[in-house]
Design a protein around this motif. Structure first.
Motif, short mmCIF file in Angstrom:
data_model
loop_
_atom_site.label_atom_id
_atom_site.label_comp_id
_atom_site.label_asym_id
_atom_site.label_seq_id
_atom_site.Cartn_x
_atom_site.Cartn_y
_atom_site.Cartn_z
N TYR A 187 40.00 35.77 35.91
CA TYR A 187 39.36 37.03 35.50
C TYR A 187 39.26 37.93 36.74
O TYR A 187 38.85 37.47 37.80
CB TYR A 187 37.97 36.71 34.95
CG TYR A 187 37.09 37.90 34.65
CD1 TYR A 187 37.55 39.00 33.95
CD2 TYR A 187 35.75 37.89 35.05
CE1 TYR A 187 36.71 40.07 33.68
CE2 TYR A 187 34.91 38.96 34.78
CZ TYR A 187 35.40 40.05 34.09
OH TYR A 187 34.56 41.10 33.83
N GLN A 188 39.65 39.18 36.60
CA GLN A 188 39.62 40.16 37.69
C GLN A 188 40.63 39.88 38.80
O GLN A 188 40.56 40.49 39.86
CB GLN A 188 38.21 40.29 38.26
CG GLN A 188 37.26 40.94 37.26
CD GLN A 188 35.84 41.10 37.75
OE1 GLN A 188 35.34 40.26 38.48
NE2 GLN A 188 35.18 42.14 37.33
N THR A 189 41.53 38.94 38.56
CA THR A 189 42.61 38.73 39.53
C THR A 189 43.70 39.76 39.22
O THR A 189 44.24 39.77 38.11
CB THR A 189 43.18 37.30 39.39
OG1 THR A 189 42.14 36.38 39.72
CG2 THR A 189 44.38 37.08 40.30
N PRO A 190 44.01 40.63 40.19
CA PRO A 190 45.01 41.66 39.90
C PRO A 190 46.36 41.04 39.52
O PRO A 190 46.75 40.00 40.08
CB PRO A 190 45.13 42.43 41.23
CG PRO A 190 43.89 42.07 42.00
CD PRO A 190 43.47 40.71 41.54
N SER A 235 43.16 31.91 31.71
CA SER A 235 43.48 33.33 31.63
C SER A 235 42.99 33.85 30.28
O SER A 235 42.26 33.16 29.55
CB SER A 235 44.99 33.54 31.79
OG SER A 235 45.31 34.91 31.82
N TYR A 240 42.54 39.80 30.50
CA TYR A 240 42.66 39.80 31.97
C TYR A 240 43.95 40.47 32.44
O TYR A 240 44.13 40.72 33.62
CB TYR A 240 42.59 38.37 32.54
CG TYR A 240 41.35 37.57 32.19
CD1 TYR A 240 40.23 38.18 31.62
CD2 TYR A 240 41.29 36.20 32.42
CE1 TYR A 240 39.10 37.43 31.29
CE2 TYR A 240 40.17 35.46 32.10
CZ TYR A 240 39.08 36.08 31.53
OH TYR A 240 37.97 35.33 31.21
N ASN A 288 46.84 39.35 32.93
CA ASN A 288 47.62 38.63 33.96
C ASN A 288 48.18 37.31 33.43
O ASN A 288 48.46 36.41 34.21
CB ASN A 288 46.76 38.40 35.22
CG ASN A 288 45.47 37.65 34.91
OD1 ASN A 288 45.36 36.95 33.91
ND2 ASN A 288 44.49 37.79 35.79
N SER A 310 31.90 31.66 35.22
CA SER A 310 31.06 32.18 36.32
C SER A 310 30.24 31.05 36.95
O SER A 310 29.02 31.21 37.18
CB SER A 310 30.17 33.32 35.86
OG SER A 310 30.91 34.32 35.19
N GLN A 368 29.24 34.51 40.28
CA GLN A 368 29.96 35.64 40.89
C GLN A 368 29.45 35.94 42.29
O GLN A 368 29.46 37.08 42.75
CB GLN A 368 29.88 36.87 39.98
CG GLN A 368 30.54 36.62 38.63
CD GLN A 368 30.66 37.84 37.75
OE1 GLN A 368 29.92 38.82 37.92
NE2 GLN A 368 31.60 37.81 36.82
N LYS A 373 36.64 31.07 40.17
CA LYS A 373 37.71 32.04 40.46
C LYS A 373 37.65 32.44 41.93
O LYS A 373 36.57 32.68 42.47
CB LYS A 373 37.52 33.28 39.58
CG LYS A 373 38.45 34.44 39.91
CD LYS A 373 37.82 35.47 40.82
CE LYS A 373 38.79 36.58 41.21
NZ LYS A 373 38.21 37.51 42.22
N THR A 390 26.81 38.10 33.73
CA THR A 390 27.79 38.99 33.08
C THR A 390 27.24 39.38 31.70
O THR A 390 26.05 39.46 31.54
CB THR A 390 29.16 38.28 32.90
OG1 THR A 390 28.97 37.11 32.12
CG2 THR A 390 29.76 37.89 34.23
#
Ligand code: NAP
Length: 292
Positions: free
Chosen positions: A26-29, A50, A54, A56, A207, A211, A249, A284
């Motif tokens: 999550y939030q990984t470009p 994934s 996401y 990705n 999470s 985070q 993550k 979140t």
């Protein structure tokens, strides 16, 4: 507690197994996902978490492919999860995104497909579940589950499965293997965890590092000093010792390695108790409480 190591897997109700340490993206470009997934697999993780949302899935599976080519480790040793988006949850959309995931990733099958959140009302939730069940029958997915389901959502699904099995034959309602929810010492959710454990439903902890928001917590600092481990390693170990499947993550290579280096120490009963905060503090969203 049975001894855990990086290769430990848990059985699922589907009959398949799930590697206990997951790697979340999550939030990984998208332009970093192939490289960090590859690094995670090289470090020893075997499980990638994934989701359609996401954006990705394709680069994550590309990282898996590079790793498999380099090592000859077979596809069956790796585990890939995706999720039906929470928006417009219904039968048609779920059916469509499952096919899109297969096309985008080029994988022959998806190990685990979840409904990302219980939004969309009863009809939407149960319709999307039916699409997952059909995809299992078609060999597109191996195991299915839900995410962010509270006990009332789980009971609705259980009721549907029982009624469908009774009418159409055993297994026709589908088999619930996993519920993925936010879990850490500030959100231990005993009601959801107990419901799942009583039915052999694997509980995935998302999470698990809150985070990074509790990095300066005093109890974590004390345990970190005691065990000569980082606060992140203490939290992952807490999750593992609770019997969860944590999904940390990180896009930072050294942290990816540190987060998997959690098998050379154990939190005592007293350590675990010191992390019983009784708090309800999600970091979140919390769709488990939704009532539509
Ligand atoms: N189903 C759902 O609704 C849902 C919701 C949220 C998450 N998830 C899943 O759960 C996974 C994990 O959750 P998350 O991404 O929300 O948060 P998380 O894993 O609790 O925390 C990730 C954050 O912690 C940092 N971090 C990682 N390892 C660290 C370490 N050893 N030391 C210090 N900082 C560290 C990361 O930074 P860097 O990346 O910069 O290193 C990132 O900022 C997601 O990737 C996703 O797969 C699912």
């Amino acid at each position: 507690m049975a001894k855990l190591d990086i290769n430990t897997k848990y059985p699922m109700n589907s009959g398949f197994e799930i590697p206990v340490l997951g790697y979340g993206v999550y939030q990984t470009p998208a332009d970093e996902a192939a490289s960090v997934v590859h690094h995670a697999l090289k470090t020893g993780y075997r499980h990638i978490d994934s989701a359609v949302a996401y954006r990705n899935e394709a680069p994550s599976s590309a990282g898996m492919n590079t790793f498999m080519k380099e090592t000859n480790i077979p596809r069956g040793e790796l585990f890939f999860t995706s999720k039906v988006p929470a928006r417009n949850l219904n039968y048609e959309n779920a059916k469509k995104v499952i096919d899109e995931t297969l096309n985008k990733t080029g994988l022959d099958y998806i190990d685990l497909y979840l409904l990302h959140a219980p939004y969309g009302g009863k009809q939407g939730r149960l319709g999307a579940w039916r699409a997952l069940v059909e995809a299992v029958e078609a060999g597109k997915i191996r195991s299915i589950g839900v995410s962010n389901y509270g006990v009332h959502h789980l009971e609705e699904l259980e009721q549907y499965i029982k009624e469908t099995d009774a009418k159409q034959g055993k297994g026709k309602g589908g088999i619930l293997s996993v519920n993925q929810v936010e879990l850490h010492p500030w959100l231990a959710r005993p009601d959801i965890v107990d419901w799942c454990k009583a039915r052999g439903v694997v509980v995935e902890a998302y999470s698990p590092l809150v985070q990074g928001q509790r990095a300066k917590d005093k109890t974590l600092a004390m345990l970190s000093k005691k065990h000569n481990k980082t606060w992140a390693q203490i939290l992952i170990r807490w999750s593992l010792q609770k019997g969860f499947v944590p999904l940390p993550k990180s896009v930072t290579k050294s942290r990816i390695e540190d987060n998997a280096n959690v098998y050379d120490f154990e939190l005592s009963d007293e350590d675990m108790k010191s992390l019983d905060t009784g708090e309800y503090s999600p970091c979140t969203w919390d769709p488990t409480t939704s009532r539509d």
